[in-house]
Design a protein around this motif. Structure first.
Motif, PDB file in Angstrom:
ATOM      1  N   VAL A 131       0.835  -1.205   0.000  1.00 13.73           N
ATOM      2  CA  VAL A 131       0.000   0.000   0.000  1.00 13.73           C
ATOM      3  C   VAL A 131       0.871   1.257   0.000  1.00 13.73           C
ATOM      4  O   VAL A 131       0.589   2.222  -0.731  1.00 13.73           O
ATOM      5  CB  VAL A 131      -0.958   0.000   1.213  1.00 13.73           C
ATOM      6  CG1 VAL A 131      -1.678   1.342   1.337  1.00 13.73           C
ATOM      7  CG2 VAL A 131      -1.977  -1.124   1.084  1.00 13.73           C
ATOM      8  N   LEU A 157     -12.009   6.345  -2.414  1.00 14.13           N
ATOM      9  CA  LEU A 157     -11.386   5.110  -1.911  1.00 14.13           C
ATOM     10  C   LEU A 157      -9.998   4.902  -2.501  1.00 14.13           C
ATOM     11  O   LEU A 157      -9.660   3.811  -2.963  1.00 14.13           O
ATOM     12  CB  LEU A 157     -12.279   3.906  -2.217  1.00 14.13           C
ATOM     13  CG  LEU A 157     -13.735   3.997  -1.743  1.00 14.13           C
ATOM     14  CD1 LEU A 157     -14.450   2.677  -1.994  1.00 14.13           C
ATOM     15  CD2 LEU A 157     -13.823   4.371  -0.276  1.00 14.13           C
ATOM     16  N   VAL A 160      -8.009   2.511  -0.322  1.00 14.91           N
ATOM     17  CA  VAL A 160      -8.765   1.260  -0.237  1.00 14.91           C
ATOM     18  C   VAL A 160      -8.556   0.424  -1.497  1.00 14.91           C
ATOM     19  O   VAL A 160      -8.417  -0.803  -1.438  1.00 14.91           O
ATOM     20  CB  VAL A 160     -10.259   1.545  -0.016  1.00 14.91           C
ATOM     21  CG1 VAL A 160     -11.082   0.258  -0.108  1.00 14.91           C
ATOM     22  CG2 VAL A 160     -10.476   2.201   1.344  1.00 14.91           C
ATOM     23  N   GLY A 163      -5.208  -1.135  -1.231  1.00 11.08           N
ATOM     24  CA  GLY A 163      -5.224  -2.196  -0.229  1.00 11.08           C
ATOM     25  C   GLY A 163      -5.948  -3.443  -0.705  1.00 11.08           C
ATOM     26  O   GLY A 163      -5.516  -4.566  -0.417  1.00 11.08           O
ATOM     27  N   ALA A 164      -7.029  -3.252  -1.452  1.00 13.50           N
ATOM     28  CA  ALA A 164      -7.779  -4.403  -1.961  1.00 13.50           C
ATOM     29  C   ALA A 164      -6.929  -5.224  -2.918  1.00 13.50           C
ATOM     30  O   ALA A 164      -6.855  -6.454  -2.825  1.00 13.50           O
ATOM     31  CB  ALA A 164      -9.054  -3.929  -2.651  1.00 13.50           C
ATOM     32  N   THR A 167      -3.980  -6.962  -1.036  1.00 11.45           N
ATOM     33  CA  THR A 167      -4.459  -8.067  -0.204  1.00 11.45           C
ATOM     34  C   THR A 167      -4.752  -9.301  -1.051  1.00 11.45           C
ATOM     35  O   THR A 167      -4.420 -10.432  -0.668  1.00 11.45           O
ATOM     36  CB  THR A 167      -5.721  -7.645   0.568  1.00 11.45           C
ATOM     37  OG1 THR A 167      -5.405  -6.533   1.416  1.00 11.45           O
ATOM     38  CG2 THR A 167      -6.241  -8.795   1.431  1.00 11.45           C
ATOM     39  N   THR A 190      -7.118  -3.508  -8.218  1.00 16.24           N
ATOM     40  CA  THR A 190      -6.907  -2.108  -7.829  1.00 16.24           C
ATOM     41  C   THR A 190      -7.567  -1.156  -8.815  1.00 16.24           C
ATOM     42  O   THR A 190      -8.263  -0.212  -8.429  1.00 16.24           O
ATOM     43  CB  THR A 190      -5.402  -1.796  -7.748  1.00 16.24           C
ATOM     44  OG1 THR A 190      -4.785  -2.661  -6.800  1.00 16.24           O
ATOM     45  CG2 THR A 190      -5.168  -0.352  -7.338  1.00 16.24           C
ATOM     46  N   ARG A 194     -10.823   1.264  -7.964  1.00 21.50           N
ATOM     47  CA  ARG A 194     -10.618   2.710  -8.088  1.00 21.50           C
ATOM     48  C   ARG A 194     -11.563   3.330  -9.116  1.00 21.50           C
ATOM     49  O   ARG A 194     -12.210   4.350  -8.858  1.00 21.50           O
ATOM     50  CB  ARG A 194      -9.164   2.971  -8.474  1.00 21.50           C
ATOM     51  CG  ARG A 194      -8.836   4.410  -8.852  1.00 21.50           C
ATOM     52  CD  ARG A 194      -8.883   5.331  -7.679  1.00 21.50           C
ATOM     53  NE  ARG A 194      -8.401   6.656  -8.059  1.00 21.50           N
ATOM     54  CZ  ARG A 194      -8.824   7.778  -7.527  1.00 21.50           C
ATOM     55  NH1 ARG A 194      -9.751   7.774  -6.585  1.00 21.50           N
ATOM     56  NH2 ARG A 194      -8.341   8.948  -7.910  1.00 21.50           N
ATOM     57  N   THR A 203     -17.696   6.422  -1.383  1.00 16.80           N
ATOM     58  CA  THR A 203     -16.849   7.089  -0.393  1.00 16.80           C
ATOM     59  C   THR A 203     -17.161   6.533   0.986  1.00 16.80           C
ATOM     60  O   THR A 203     -18.223   5.938   1.207  1.00 16.80           O
ATOM     61  CB  THR A 203     -17.083   8.612  -0.357  1.00 16.80           C
ATOM     62  OG1 THR A 203     -18.442   8.876   0.022  1.00 16.80           O
ATOM     63  CG2 THR A 203     -16.794   9.255  -1.701  1.00 16.80           C
ATOM     64  N   PHE A 204     -16.222   6.738   1.901  1.00 15.24           N
ATOM     65  CA  PHE A 204     -16.513   6.501   3.304  1.00 15.24           C
ATOM     66  C   PHE A 204     -17.257   7.714   3.846  1.00 15.24           C
ATOM     67  O   PHE A 204     -17.069   8.835   3.366  1.00 15.24           O
ATOM     68  CB  PHE A 204     -15.218   6.296   4.100  1.00 15.24           C
ATOM     69  CG  PHE A 204     -14.633   4.920   3.936  1.00 15.24           C
ATOM     70  CD1 PHE A 204     -15.416   3.794   4.061  1.00 15.24           C
ATOM     71  CD2 PHE A 204     -13.282   4.769   3.674  1.00 15.24           C
ATOM     72  CE1 PHE A 204     -14.877   2.530   3.909  1.00 15.24           C
ATOM     73  CE2 PHE A 204     -12.726   3.511   3.518  1.00 15.24           C
ATOM     74  CZ  PHE A 204     -13.534   2.386   3.646  1.00 15.24           C
TER      75      PHE A 204
END
Length: 215
Positions: A131, A157, A160, A163-164, A167, A190, A194, A203-204
């Protein structure tokens, strides 16, 4: 951990550097209101191309590939120059920059995690290194352009997605999937996360300040 020792091929590093340089130059060229000259655009491109690799190698206590590989700086600079050349053609279309940004993140994330695994780093540490490698260039770019950090803002994100993808690579590696295949899957995941986040405005939730009730 990988069954067969794996070293990140130089061509993969150089391809990521070239695309990163182009992506950084394209973004810098869009900030003309900051009166960035051609040298500034080139520097921003180099920061994007070199930042993730440099931070990754520092974390892994390895000689920085951006210094030791003879072609790295040249390829990154060539990518930045290419980005400056094609920017006028893409200035009215936003999606190529978003797509290129996602692909570059995926590539640097895959390279970072793969290099960490090849050095014996555990799965969690490999995800962290991946990351950082993915977003490191973006961090330096935002600092140079005096912009809010993309991965800290209510946005699409950014971290995120990185990270996805990373992972997934680490999980596939644990099942002895060839690292090259896992790396390609990482880039695809990724990029997909994205781009989907941008298209569907994922979004968060933004933090809400805590307010005391009045007595």
């Amino acid at each position: 951990m990988s069954v067969v020792p794996f070293a990140v091929p130089l061509w993969a590093e150089l391809l990521a550097a070239g695309l990163g340089g182009a992506q950084g130059a394209l973004l810098a060229a869009e900030h003309r209101h900051q009166r960035i000259d051609l040298l500034g655009v080139l520097v921003i491109g180099l920061l994007v191309a070199l930042g993730g690799s440099l931070l990754r190698d520092v974390m892994l206590n390895q000689p920085p590939v951006v210094i030791w590989a003879n072609w790295y700086l040249l390829v990154a600079a060539a990518g930045a120059l290419a980005g400056m050349v094609v920017q006028p053609l893409l200035s009215r279309v936003g999606w190529p920059l978003i797509l290129l940004d996602a692909i570059v993140m995926g590539m640097f994330g895959a390279i970072g995690a793969s290099k960490a695994l090849s050095l014996g780093v555990g799965p969690v540490g490999a995800v962290v290194v991946g990351v950082i490698g993915a977003i490191g260039g973006g961090i330096l770019r935002d600092v140079a352009l005096n912009l809010p950090f993309s991965f800290l803002q209510v946005s699409t994100l950014y971290a995120v997605a990185a990270g996805a993808g990373v992972t997934v690579l680490v999980v596939l590696d644990a099942f002895a999937v060839p690292v090259l295949v896992a790396g390609i899957v990482c880039i695809v995941v990724t990029t997909a996360v994205r781009v989907a986040a941008v298209v569907f405005d994922w979004t968060f939730p933004e933090q809400i300040p805590f307010r005391r009730r009045q007595a």
